[in-house]
Design an enzyme around this catalytic site. Structure first.
Site, PDB file in Angstrom:
ATOM      1  N   HIS A   1       0.970  -1.278  -0.081  1.00  0.00           N
ATOM      2  CA  HIS A   1       0.104   0.039  -0.027  1.00  0.00           C
ATOM      3  C   HIS A   1       0.866   1.265  -0.080  1.00  0.00           C
ATOM      4  O   HIS A   1       1.994   1.181   0.424  1.00  0.00           O
ATOM      5  CB  HIS A   1      -0.728  -0.174   1.344  1.00  0.00           C
ATOM      6  CG  HIS A   1      -1.525   1.327   1.508  1.00  0.00           C
ATOM      7  ND1 HIS A   1      -0.616   2.007   2.579  1.00  0.00           N
ATOM      8  CD2 HIS A   1      -2.286   2.173   1.085  1.00  0.00           C
ATOM      9  CE1 HIS A   1      -1.505   3.202   2.915  1.00  0.00           C
ATOM     10  NE2 HIS A   1      -2.490   3.116   1.954  1.00  0.00           N
ATOM     11  N   THR A  48       0.297   9.026  -1.182  1.00  0.00           N
ATOM     12  CA  THR A  48       0.749  10.256  -0.883  1.00  0.00           C
ATOM     13  C   THR A  48      -0.254  11.381  -1.209  1.00  0.00           C
ATOM     14  O   THR A  48      -0.988  11.187  -2.182  1.00  0.00           O
ATOM     15  CB  THR A  48       2.233  10.859  -1.587  1.00  0.00           C
ATOM     16  OG1 THR A  48       2.263  10.442  -2.613  1.00  0.00           O
ATOM     17  CG2 THR A  48       3.246   9.678  -0.744  1.00  0.00           C
ATOM     18  N   ARG A  49      -0.185  12.525  -0.561  1.00  0.00           N
ATOM     19  CA  ARG A  49      -1.097  13.511  -0.788  1.00  0.00           C
ATOM     20  C   ARG A  49      -0.804  15.014  -0.465  1.00  0.00           C
ATOM     21  O   ARG A  49       0.306  15.111   0.403  1.00  0.00           O
ATOM     22  CB  ARG A  49      -2.387  13.310   0.039  1.00  0.00           C
ATOM     23  CG  ARG A  49      -2.036  13.088   1.557  1.00  0.00           C
ATOM     24  CD  ARG A  49      -3.244  12.572   2.382  1.00  0.00           C
ATOM     25  NE  ARG A  49      -2.763  12.309   3.695  1.00  0.00           N
ATOM     26  CZ  ARG A  49      -2.126  11.118   4.137  1.00  0.00           C
ATOM     27  NH1 ARG A  49      -1.845  10.027   3.383  1.00  0.00           N
ATOM     28  NH2 ARG A  49      -1.877  10.847   5.509  1.00  0.00           N
ATOM     29  N   HIS A 106      12.218  -1.528   3.659  1.00  0.00           N
ATOM     30  CA  HIS A 106      12.697  -0.708   4.603  1.00  0.00           C
ATOM     31  C   HIS A 106      13.890   0.087   4.031  1.00  0.00           C
ATOM     32  O   HIS A 106      13.947   1.324   4.396  1.00  0.00           O
ATOM     33  CB  HIS A 106      12.970  -1.194   5.984  1.00  0.00           C
ATOM     34  CG  HIS A 106      11.467  -1.392   6.816  1.00  0.00           C
ATOM     35  ND1 HIS A 106      11.235  -0.227   7.411  1.00  0.00           N
ATOM     36  CD2 HIS A 106      10.725  -2.230   6.808  1.00  0.00           C
ATOM     37  CE1 HIS A 106       9.978  -0.519   8.153  1.00  0.00           C
ATOM     38  NE2 HIS A 106       9.387  -2.129   7.570  1.00  0.00           N
ATOM     39  N   HIS A 126      -7.400  -5.187  18.337  1.00  0.00           N
ATOM     40  CA  HIS A 126      -8.246  -6.573  18.807  1.00  0.00           C
ATOM     41  C   HIS A 126      -7.419  -7.704  18.499  1.00  0.00           C
ATOM     42  O   HIS A 126      -7.827  -8.599  19.344  1.00  0.00           O
ATOM     43  CB  HIS A 126      -9.473  -6.476  18.047  1.00  0.00           C
ATOM     44  CG  HIS A 126      -9.623  -6.862  16.667  1.00  0.00           C
ATOM     45  ND1 HIS A 126      -9.020  -5.869  15.896  1.00  0.00           N
ATOM     46  CD2 HIS A 126      -9.824  -7.917  15.992  1.00  0.00           C
ATOM     47  CE1 HIS A 126      -8.980  -6.249  14.537  1.00  0.00           C
ATOM     48  NE2 HIS A 126      -9.673  -7.669  14.403  1.00  0.00           N
ATOM     49  N   ASN A 132     -16.336   8.265  -2.853  1.00  0.00           N
ATOM     50  CA  ASN A 132     -16.414   7.329  -3.969  1.00  0.00           C
ATOM     51  C   ASN A 132     -16.437   6.044  -3.418  1.00  0.00           C
ATOM     52  O   ASN A 132     -14.999   5.587  -3.347  1.00  0.00           O
ATOM     53  CB  ASN A 132     -15.379   7.665  -5.157  1.00  0.00           C
ATOM     54  CG  ASN A 132     -15.969   6.771  -6.443  1.00  0.00           C
ATOM     55  OD1 ASN A 132     -15.814   5.410  -6.187  1.00  0.00           O
ATOM     56  ND2 ASN A 132     -16.066   7.313  -7.396  1.00  0.00           N
TER      57      ASN A 132
END
Lengths: 296, 296
Positions: free
Chosen positions: A129, A132-133, A167, A197, A281
């Site tokens: 995954h 970036t934003r 990494h 959990h 969406n």
């Protein structure tokens, strides 16, 4: 005339910066799609038993302003991969504005970003995954991260070769910008991608960062390096692993482990919950969910 | 000596009532398991292609007090069915106590209940859920409900035969106790078992009720009738449907539709979120998740 704090905080450069960030995210999207399609095409037909597929692009628009393009590959090596860009703007709902930096008093925002999620068919190839934003409220900042999720127990340690490669590639990107980034952003990632959990990490981590505000040029350069490091590391890992045959038992392990991914995304992932609960969406948001999952 | 409000509110009869409720829930569990095992045994071997299975019972205990027994059937007709009883007591965490009736000032509680979730292999046999419980804080009340989730589109309307049978059986149980119960509890169910992010109901509904406090005997009798109505209706529906052969396409529809079930349980179900976030028995809570799911 009312000038909102958002408008007042925007510099002359803000629209230009948003456009440059958007253009980079779209360029990175193209490079990621091309790299995954090349691997998809190169995969061993005797192992994967079907023709290679390519990404299908679907644009969507958002009622409140802006939109995006989903790119989804439903393939033989990459059972399901999504590489999405979106550039949206508008007003945060009041209850969310309160929790978002710089939006407390003025809910106006602009957000542009890219997100990637890859679920390979071969259980020996890790899932991954990346997101970036660049966000503008009365502040503006970059955020993002990348994390690796090997499906088999023996790969799920930081000492395993894939984890080390992932990494070390991200660390190199971090170290070129700030000697403390990798330590901080790795810890942030470990802290975020956990299933409380079950008392388990989601995968073997990576980096996670938010609210970078050292200056647009420095932060943009860092974000570009993270994107490139992610792409190079993951493509190398997938290329090395993809020729390995797998057993029924490994496939079963993968399908069960994918359940943990679903649990994380639906129970804890802020982006998912935020998106679903604010009329985002749905198809794009939930394209992160694995194609086949078991809770035996 | 400090007498808590919880203790003060308990009547002489409270322990006896809790014991009677618990005994009923366990008896209902036994009847449900026996009915499902009979159907599992009666299923057509040419259609289901494997030997029938039986429930496996696993007791567990809770650190804070009490425990339960999970009964899980991983079978041929019933791909995964869980029938769980639990009787737990202790103190609610302060942040939860505030939201629970009668626990605002005294977090002591006792809860006994039964829950059922059935995921048949055959996509033409609906999935079902039932739960009834008796809770004691400084108040005490019954709550519960049952809802039906057909997997195929043509069965997913209230006018479809399975939905009508399920509703009419629950309505008869309601009508015997209060002429307004069915209308109220059906609406409550429709309101609760929804996926707002998709604008979809989870299934075709049923009934849902909570905080019944008309008097122990009346409410207990109603809760018993709901359990029996659920069992009779579902057993009849499964028995009628189980001989129907299914297509690959129907199985695919089922696996995708099961994804909605996962989305509901992890995003919205109060019991699931409550349990997972308060250190409940993860295996028991998440045994509600379907055995195989697709998000294609």
């Amino acid at each position: 005339m009312l000038v909102s704090r958002y408008m007042a905080a925007m510099t002359e450069d803000t629209p230009g910066r948003q456009a440059r960030a958007k253009a980079w995210f779209e360029d990175l999207r193209d490079r990621i799609c091309a790299a995954l399609e090349r691997l998809e095409a190169d995969a061993d037909s005797t192992l994967y038993g079907q023709e290679p597929e390519t990404f299908v692009r679907t644009p969507w628009s958002r009622e409140g302003g802006g939109g995006g393009v989903m790119s989804v590959l439903r393939g033989r090596l990459f059972e399901k991969a999504g590489v999405h860009v979106s550039t949206v703007h508008g007003q945060f709902a009041p209850e969310f504005a309160r929790s978002i930096k710089g939006a407390e008093d003025d809910p106006s925002f602009h957000a542009t970003g890219v997100s990637v999620i890859v679920h390979p068919r071969n259980p020996r190839v890790p899932a991954v995954h990346m997101n970036t934003r660049f966000i503008t409220t009365t502040h503006s900042w970059f955020g993002g991260g990348a994390d690796l999720t090997p499906l088999l127990d023996e790969q799920r340690t930081e000492a395993a070769p894939d984890a080390r490669q992932f990494h070390s590639s991200l660390q190199a990107a971090c170290d070129a910008h700030d000697s403390d980034y990798y330590r901080r952003f790795k810890a942030w990632c470990d802290d975020y991608f956990r299933l409380p959990h079950r008392g388990e990490p989601r995968g073997v981590g990576g980096i996670f960062y938010d609210h970078l505000e050292r200056g647009f040029e420095a932060d943009f350069a860092f974000t570009r390096d993270v994107g490139t490091a992610f792409l190079e590391a993951y493509a190398a890992i997938a290329e090395r692993r993809m020729a390995e045959p797998w057993t029924e038992d490994e496939r079963e392990q993968q399908l069960v482990r994918r359940g943990r991914y679903v649990e994380f995304n639906l129970l804890y992932d802020r982006g998912t919950l935020f998106g679903l609960k604010t009329g985002g969406n749905v198809e794009s948001i939930l394209s992160s969910l694995p194609p086949v999952v078991k809770w035996p």
